[in-house]
Design a protein around this motif. Structure first.
Motif, PDB file in Angstrom:
ATOM      1  N   HIS A 132       0.755  -1.154   0.146  1.00  0.00           N
ATOM      2  CA  HIS A 132       0.242   0.074   0.104  1.00  0.00           C
ATOM      3  C   HIS A 132       0.929   1.137  -0.133  1.00  0.00           C
ATOM      4  O   HIS A 132       0.590   2.447  -0.682  1.00  0.00           O
ATOM      5  N   TYR A 133       1.918   1.088   0.731  1.00  0.00           N
ATOM      6  CA  TYR A 133       2.943   2.435   1.129  1.00  0.00           C
ATOM      7  C   TYR A 133       3.741   2.338  -0.206  1.00  0.00           C
ATOM      8  O   TYR A 133       4.302   3.389  -0.691  1.00  0.00           O
ATOM      9  N   VAL A 134       4.381   1.025  -0.635  1.00  0.00           N
ATOM     10  CA  VAL A 134       5.506   1.097  -1.400  1.00  0.00           C
ATOM     11  C   VAL A 134       4.948   1.185  -2.829  1.00  0.00           C
ATOM     12  O   VAL A 134       5.524   2.004  -3.836  1.00  0.00           O
ATOM     13  N   PHE A 135       3.779   0.763  -3.138  1.00  0.00           N
ATOM     14  CA  PHE A 135       3.377   0.781  -4.713  1.00  0.00           C
ATOM     15  C   PHE A 135       2.041   1.666  -4.750  1.00  0.00           C
ATOM     16  O   PHE A 135       1.916   2.533  -5.401  1.00  0.00           O
ATOM     17  N   ASP A 136       1.048   1.356  -3.924  1.00  0.00           N
ATOM     18  CA  ASP A 136      -0.298   1.991  -4.483  1.00  0.00           C
ATOM     19  C   ASP A 136      -0.383   3.483  -4.218  1.00  0.00           C
ATOM     20  O   ASP A 136      -0.755   4.140  -5.223  1.00  0.00           O
ATOM     21  N   LEU A 137       0.031   3.833  -3.032  1.00  0.00           N
ATOM     22  CA  LEU A 137      -0.172   5.356  -2.884  1.00  0.00           C
ATOM     23  C   LEU A 137       0.821   6.068  -3.996  1.00  0.00           C
ATOM     24  O   LEU A 137       0.418   7.048  -4.598  1.00  0.00           O
ATOM     25  N   TRP A 138       1.989   5.498  -4.125  1.00  0.00           N
ATOM     26  CA  TRP A 138       2.911   5.989  -5.157  1.00  0.00           C
ATOM     27  C   TRP A 138       2.480   6.158  -6.603  1.00  0.00           C
ATOM     28  O   TRP A 138       2.483   6.947  -7.148  1.00  0.00           O
ATOM     29  N   ALA A 139       1.877   4.766  -6.832  1.00  0.00           N
ATOM     30  CA  ALA A 139       1.419   4.620  -8.374  1.00  0.00           C
ATOM     31  C   ALA A 139      -0.042   5.500  -8.503  1.00  0.00           C
ATOM     32  O   ALA A 139       0.088   5.979  -9.735  1.00  0.00           O
ATOM     33  N   ASP A 140      -0.674   5.768  -7.517  1.00  0.00           N
ATOM     34  CA  ASP A 140      -1.955   6.380  -7.822  1.00  0.00           C
ATOM     35  C   ASP A 140      -1.505   7.883  -8.050  1.00  0.00           C
ATOM     36  O   ASP A 140      -2.071   8.745  -8.655  1.00  0.00           O
ATOM     37  N   ARG A 141      -0.629   8.424  -7.202  1.00  0.00           N
ATOM     38  CA  ARG A 141      -0.022   9.767  -7.352  1.00  0.00           C
ATOM     39  C   ARG A 141       0.683  10.058  -8.823  1.00  0.00           C
ATOM     40  O   ARG A 141       0.686  11.004  -9.165  1.00  0.00           O
ATOM     41  N   TRP A 142       1.433   8.976  -9.059  1.00  0.00           N
ATOM     42  CA  TRP A 142       2.373   9.235 -10.411  1.00  0.00           C
ATOM     43  C   TRP A 142       1.312   9.278 -11.477  1.00  0.00           C
ATOM     44  O   TRP A 142       1.754  10.076 -12.613  1.00  0.00           O
TER      45      TRP A 142
END
Length: 497
Positions: A276-286
């Protein structure tokens, strides 16, 4: 009690609205964030104690929803004797025992006293986690997957605490995360991916594979991620105990400095928190800040599929994802991570450039193919993975050898259960040919097994066809078309749909 806290890690970002006003904030392949309830609510009869457990967790859920950036400093009191009883009842009765050899039936003989004593040890701080017992299971590619079998009391405590933490994290997890979450399953993820490829502007697919995720994730980073929402030091100590308990193999205990045991009750939730912190939040912001074109994500545990409108976006995201995973002790598998041209116009675009058919990719047991309907329109076709089918047939062959001298009706009833179970998952639209092939091979294996019972056996295909008609279900599609089911589970009029 709760108090605010600023996130210390600049790499961990909060959710932000999309840049483009007037467009949906999330693609159609996402499910709403709001959880509909705990996945075990309907399994157990409602008793006064169960009502109190659910009411307490509902208050946690409401607080987590209202205050997205605050920490829960008092959680362990929710792990009550009643919740431990519920957790014990949710465990599998026939599960393999851990290093202590205690089975569910052994614990049942003095259940009330055992659970009261376990509750007291948890809250006194004298509860100790035992090492996991190492067991290996065969993977379809012939390799061995290591599993960690926890002791029964560790399973009970983990299951209870997971129920408490789910009340928090189900309000935080994003819509494109599907793995091991209440009210979500593999077919929900498959439907979301199919709907996204069919409806959205998807021309490129990044099939991302994280190398040995459960074995390599950083325990220090995991605890830091959990501490963003959990400020109860007693809960953090419990999680540390499970992570540091070690693994017993051949009588020797090996300490665990990285990873979380596959097979442990708490591992799926902890893995989801990590990603959730490594991928999800980062990918959604990207995708909201760095991608001019349409971008979709579907993640089931550590299986990630990303869709892009533009190749340039896909390439930039691929490079950024490699850097992102390396920051958190992970890496993408160089051979299994692929960027391919795939989507509604992939075949036409490739033909125009003199290239062959679009490549395929695998996700959750199915090979995804760019196909055509009878009317000549684009149709996403899904076929059962051949390697997985072969592995299943090998397992059936071995079991038939063991059951070789059982009465034919008894063999037929067992094979009926096996085939029904396979069809229950794989009977999706466009996959009937694979279902027919699987059934045909099962019948052939049955014929060979019967012929080995005696040199004078004269089992023919005609006789086997009659036996198969009596015992084995005929191949037919059991699941609706992805768009149809997706429209029901994600109504357009719902908030955040």
């Amino acid at each position: 009690m709760m108090h605010g806290r600023e996130k210390s890690d600049s790499a961990i970002v909060a959710m932000k609205p999309a840049n483009k006003a007037g467009q949906p904030a999330a693609e159609q392949a996402e499910r709403r964030v709001e959880a509909e309830g705990n996945m075990a609510e309907s399994r157990t009869r409602r008793t006064p104690s169960r009502e109190s457990v659910l009411q307490g967790l509902d208050r946690v859920r409401q607080a987590a929803k209202a205050k997205k950036k605050e920490r829960f400093t008092a959680l362990l009191h929710h792990v009550s004797v009643d919740l431990l009883k519920e957790a014990y009842s949710w465990l599998k009765r026939d599960a393999a025992p851990g290093v202590d050899g205690v089975t569910w039936q052994d614990y049942e003989q003095n259940r009330e006293a055992n659970l009261v004593d376990l509750h007291a040890r948890i809250h006194r701080g004298t509860y100790r986690a035992l090492p996991s017992r190492r067991k290996y299971i065969a993977k379809p590619d012939g390799r061995q997957r290591p599993l960690g079998i926890a002791a029964l009391e560790d399973k009970i405590v983990q299951r209870a605490l997971v129920e408490v933490l789910n009340a928090i994290y189900e309000e935080d997890f994003l819509g494109f995360s599907y793995g091991f979450r209440p009210e979500r399953g593999q077919h929900d993820a498959l439907d979301a991916l199919a709907a996204a490829i069919t409806r959205r502007k998807v021309n490129w697919i990044l099939d991302a594979d994280i190398r040995s995720f459960f074995d390599r994730l950083s325990q220090d980073w995991l605890v830091r991620f959990v501490e963003h929402r959990v400020g109860d030091p007693r809960v953090i100590r419990l999680i540390r105990k499970w992570l540091k308990a070690g693994v017993m193999e051949d009588g020797a205990i090996t300490p665990t400095e990285a990873g979380t045991p596959q097979g442990a009750v708490a591992s799926p939730l902890l893995a989801n928190v990590y990603l959730h912190y490594v991928f999800d939040l980062w990918a959604d912001r990207w995708r909201h800040h760095h991608a001019p074109g349409s971008v979709i994500f579907v993640r089931y545990a550590d299986d990630i599929v990303c869709g892009f409108e533009h190749e340039a976006d896909a390439q930039r995201f691929h490079a950024a994802l490699q850097q992102r995973t390396e920051q958190f002790a992970l890496s993408l598998h160089p051979d299994k991570t692929r960027l391919i041209e795939f989507g509604r116009f992939a075949a036409e675009n490739r033909a125009r450039r003199g290239l062959g058919k679009p490549e395929t990719f695998n996700f959750l047991g199915f090979t995804h193919i760019c196909g055509r309907s009878r009317k000549g329109l684009f149709q996403l076709k899904r076929k059962s993975r051949r390697d997985r089918m072969r592995a299943k047939l090998r397992a059936i062959k071995e079991e038939l050898r063991r059951r070789m001298h059982e009465p034919i009706p008894q063999q037929g009833q067992w094979l009926c259960q096996v085939v029904r179970g396979y069809f229950a998952y794989h009977a999706v639209p466009t996959n009937v040919a694979s279902l027919s092939a699987f059934r045909h091979h099962v019948v052939d294996l049955w014929r060979r097994s019967l012929k080995r019972r005696s040199q004078k056996d004269h089992t023919t295909w005609d006789r086997l066809a009659r036996l198969a008609a009596d015992f084995l279900p005929a191949p037919r599609i059991l699941h609706p078309w992805p768009d149809a089911r997706f429209a029901v589970t994600h109504p357009r009029w719902e908030p955040n749909a």
